[in-house]
Design a protein around this motif. Structure first.
Motif, PDB file in Angstrom:
ATOM      1  N   PHE A 176      61.772  -0.345  34.400  1.00 25.21           N
ATOM      2  CA  PHE A 176      61.607   0.424  35.721  1.00 25.21           C
ATOM      3  C   PHE A 176      60.305   0.397  36.010  1.00 25.21           C
ATOM      4  N   LYS A 177      59.074   0.413  35.388  1.00 26.84           N
ATOM      5  CA  LYS A 177      57.738   0.379  35.863  1.00 26.84           C
ATOM      6  C   LYS A 177      57.637  -0.946  36.626  1.00 26.84           C
ATOM      7  N   GLU A 178      58.089  -2.133  36.608  1.00 27.58           N
ATOM      8  CA  GLU A 178      57.997  -3.273  37.168  1.00 27.58           C
ATOM      9  C   GLU A 178      58.622  -3.158  38.555  1.00 27.58           C
ATOM     10  N   VAL A 179      59.570  -2.189  38.651  1.00 34.66           N
ATOM     11  CA  VAL A 179      60.515  -2.217  40.111  1.00 34.66           C
ATOM     12  C   VAL A 179      59.461  -1.472  40.793  1.00 34.66           C
ATOM     13  N   ASN A 180      58.676  -0.300  40.042  1.00 34.26           N
ATOM     14  CA  ASN A 180      57.847   0.648  40.942  1.00 34.26           C
ATOM     15  C   ASN A 180      56.641  -0.368  41.404  1.00 34.26           C
ATOM     16  N   ASP A 181      56.031  -1.095  40.427  1.00 38.19           N
ATOM     17  CA  ASP A 181      54.964  -1.778  40.820  1.00 38.19           C
ATOM     18  C   ASP A 181      55.222  -3.018  41.851  1.00 38.19           C
ATOM     19  N   THR A 182      56.447  -3.455  41.822  1.00 37.93           N
ATOM     20  CA  THR A 182      56.706  -4.427  42.957  1.00 37.93           C
ATOM     21  C   THR A 182      57.293  -3.851  44.167  1.00 37.93           C
ATOM     22  N   HIS A 183      58.047  -2.954  44.053  1.00 35.82           N
ATOM     23  CA  HIS A 183      58.833  -2.518  45.413  1.00 35.82           C
ATOM     24  C   HIS A 183      58.236  -1.276  46.043  1.00 35.82           C
ATOM     25  N   GLY A 184      57.216  -0.629  45.116  1.00 35.97           N
ATOM     26  CA  GLY A 184      56.941   0.786  45.578  1.00 35.97           C
ATOM     27  C   GLY A 184      57.839   1.980  44.857  1.00 35.97           C
ATOM     28  N   HIS A 185      57.018   3.320  44.966  1.00 33.61           N
ATOM     29  CA  HIS A 185      57.716   4.175  44.334  1.00 33.61           C
ATOM     30  C   HIS A 185      59.111   4.749  45.122  1.00 33.61           C
ATOM     31  N   GLN A 186      58.808   4.590  46.513  1.00 35.84           N
ATOM     32  CA  GLN A 186      60.271   4.883  47.194  1.00 35.84           C
ATOM     33  C   GLN A 186      61.362   4.177  46.612  1.00 35.84           C
ATOM     34  N   SER A 187      61.120   2.825  46.415  1.00 34.35           N
ATOM     35  CA  SER A 187      62.315   2.083  45.985  1.00 34.35           C
ATOM     36  C   SER A 187      62.634   2.473  44.492  1.00 34.35           C
ATOM     37  N   GLY A 188      61.501   3.246  43.664  1.00 43.70           N
ATOM     38  CA  GLY A 188      61.942   3.511  42.576  1.00 43.70           C
ATOM     39  C   GLY A 188      62.606   4.853  42.372  1.00 43.70           C
ATOM     40  N   ASP A 189      62.392   5.527  43.328  1.00 45.84           N
ATOM     41  CA  ASP A 189      63.140   6.860  43.473  1.00 45.84           C
ATOM     42  C   ASP A 189      64.558   6.539  43.770  1.00 45.84           C
ATOM     43  N   LEU A 190      64.730   5.594  44.647  1.00 46.58           N
ATOM     44  CA  LEU A 190      66.263   5.181  45.136  1.00 46.58           C
ATOM     45  C   LEU A 190      66.814   4.670  43.789  1.00 46.58           C
ATOM     46  N   LEU A 191      66.422   3.934  42.938  1.00 49.75           N
ATOM     47  CA  LEU A 191      66.878   3.412  41.920  1.00 49.75           C
ATOM     48  C   LEU A 191      67.291   4.476  40.838  1.00 49.75           C
ATOM     49  N   ILE A 192      66.172   5.372  40.793  1.00 50.60           N
ATOM     50  CA  ILE A 192      66.496   6.619  39.653  1.00 50.60           C
ATOM     51  C   ILE A 192      67.785   7.379  40.308  1.00 50.60           C
ATOM     52  N   GLN A 193      67.995   7.755  41.700  1.00 54.96           N
ATOM     53  CA  GLN A 193      69.144   8.134  42.237  1.00 54.96           C
ATOM     54  C   GLN A 193      70.396   7.598  42.053  1.00 54.96           C
ATOM     55  N   SER A 194      70.546   6.277  42.248  1.00 53.22           N
ATOM     56  CA  SER A 194      71.389   5.428  41.951  1.00 53.22           C
ATOM     57  C   SER A 194      71.962   5.596  40.501  1.00 53.22           C
ATOM     58  N   PHE A 195      70.858   5.375  39.426  1.00 55.96           N
ATOM     59  CA  PHE A 195      71.536   5.184  38.086  1.00 55.96           C
ATOM     60  C   PHE A 195      72.005   6.817  37.759  1.00 55.96           C
ATOM     61  N   LEU A 212      64.997  14.005  32.432  1.00 49.74           N
ATOM     62  CA  LEU A 212      63.879  14.549  31.968  1.00 49.74           C
ATOM     63  C   LEU A 212      62.644  14.493  32.515  1.00 49.74           C
ATOM     64  N   GLY A 213      62.571  13.427  33.462  1.00 48.46           N
ATOM     65  CA  GLY A 213      61.454  12.847  34.340  1.00 48.46           C
ATOM     66  C   GLY A 213      61.209  11.454  34.270  1.00 48.46           C
ATOM     67  N   GLY A 214      60.384  11.004  35.118  1.00 48.95           N
ATOM     68  CA  GLY A 214      60.164   9.687  35.288  1.00 48.95           C
ATOM     69  C   GLY A 214      61.439   8.850  35.193  1.00 48.95           C
ATOM     70  N   ASP A 215      61.678   7.935  34.044  1.00 47.59           N
ATOM     71  CA  ASP A 215      62.705   7.126  33.975  1.00 47.59           C
ATOM     72  C   ASP A 215      63.597   7.405  32.736  1.00 47.59           C
ATOM     73  N   GLU A 216      63.579   8.644  32.674  1.00 51.93           N
ATOM     74  CA  GLU A 216      63.952   9.393  31.120  1.00 51.93           C
ATOM     75  C   GLU A 216      65.358  10.240  31.504  1.00 51.93           C
ATOM     76  N   PHE A 217      66.398  10.150  30.841  1.00 53.37           N
ATOM     77  CA  PHE A 217      67.486  11.002  30.949  1.00 53.37           C
ATOM     78  C   PHE A 217      68.042  11.511  29.546  1.00 53.37           C
ATOM     79  N   ALA A 218      68.550  12.483  29.476  1.00 54.91           N
ATOM     80  CA  ALA A 218      69.473  12.909  28.376  1.00 54.91           C
ATOM     81  C   ALA A 218      70.874  13.177  28.625  1.00 54.91           C
TER      82      ALA A 218
END
Length: 283
Positions: A176-195, A212-218
């Motif tokens: 997930f960090k690679e997506v954030n670093d490459t495409h930006g935090h807004q794209s990372g947020d969209l990915l989190i929402q999709s997942f 739970l936060g970041g890229d962590e789910f329970a």
């Protein structure tokens, strides 16, 4: 109709209650409205003529009328002042939350009920919204740590009484960090929402998916009696994470790792959820 004392007529009483800002109405023992002020007409959305002509059953849903009449009867029978929170549907079909204060009044040997309405709809909606914000993740609208912890407590209580099996999964997104670093935090947020949408569609309504936060789910699984059921859920989560995501006009690929606590007895607080990775890994 004449009243004793200094108020000789209904028209005089009508003029008095019309200056009151809160909705006020008067009912007779047959549950018919015999008097109401302008504020009540505005609140209910009906003209005075309609309110006086038709019965409660003509104006409101039956389930609401039954609540109204039960409260009315208690006031008529006991004479005690009543204060109840009720749901009222107005002429436009809007459901309002109100606090209705009722009191019995005797005039010329006849009993009447005088009611004053306070509309608390906005307050209750704000209260519910604030509660939702306190227990849900703002990005995904999934339950947050606090709500997950509460549901774990409930699951432990049920388990002690019924022996119901519970399983807690910790899901960590890979790359997930690679997506954030490459495409930006807004794209990372969209990915989190999709997942989040994907994983929420996998489990049952009795289960809980939490961010739970970041890229962590329970994921709290309730009453999964067969261990193979848990394995199947884990497999579907991994498949959901491995499918491509469209972000920033590009197709990206991530993955997931899952930590499993086969018995929730091992988990008494959501703060230890991260340690599930040492319990068992499913990837």
């Amino acid at each position: 109709m004449k009243f004793p004392g200094s108020i000789p007529s209904i028209s005089d009483l009508q003029a008095i209650i019309n200056v009151m800002p809160l909705p006020v109405f008067v009912k007779n023992r047959a549950h018919r409205i015999v008097l109401l002020n302008d504020a009540a007409c505005e609140f209910f959305g009906h003209s005075r003529e309609v309110m006086l002509r038709f019965s409660d059953y003509d104006l409101f849903p039956t389930e609401e009328v039954e609540v109204f009449h039960a409260a009315d009867d208690k006031v008529f029978e006991s004479g005690a002042i009543s204060e109840n929170e009720e749901q009222v549907t107005d002429a436009a079909g809007r459901s309002r939350t109100v606090i209705t204060r009722k009191r019995r009044v005797r005039l010329n040997t006849h009993d009447f009920l005088v009611a004053i309405i306070s509309d608390v709809t906005a307050y209750r909606e704000a209260e519910a919204h604030n509660y939702h914000l306190a227990f849900h993740d703002p990005l995904t609208d999934l339950p947050n740590r606090a709500l997950l912890s509460e549901r774990i407590d409930h699951a432990l209580l049920r388990r002690s009484r019924t022996g119901e099996r519970c399983t807690l999964l910790y899901v960590d997104l890979d790359r997930f960090k690679e997506v954030n670093d490459t495409h930006g935090h807004q794209s990372g947020d969209l990915l989190i929402q999709s997942f989040a949408s994907r994983i929420a569609s996998i489990v049952r309504a009795t289960d809980t998916v939490s961010r739970l936060g970041g890229d962590e789910f329970a994921v709290l699984l309730i009453d999964r009696g067969d261990p193979s059921d848990v394995d199947a859920v884990c497999q579907r989560i991994l498949e959901a994470a491995s499918k491509p995501f469209e972000v920033d006009g590009a197709r990206v690929y991530i993955g997931a790792s899952i930590g499993i606590a086969e018995t929730v007895d091992e988990v008494t607080n959501v703060s230890v959820v991260k340690n599930l990775g040492t319990v068992e890994r499913f990837s």
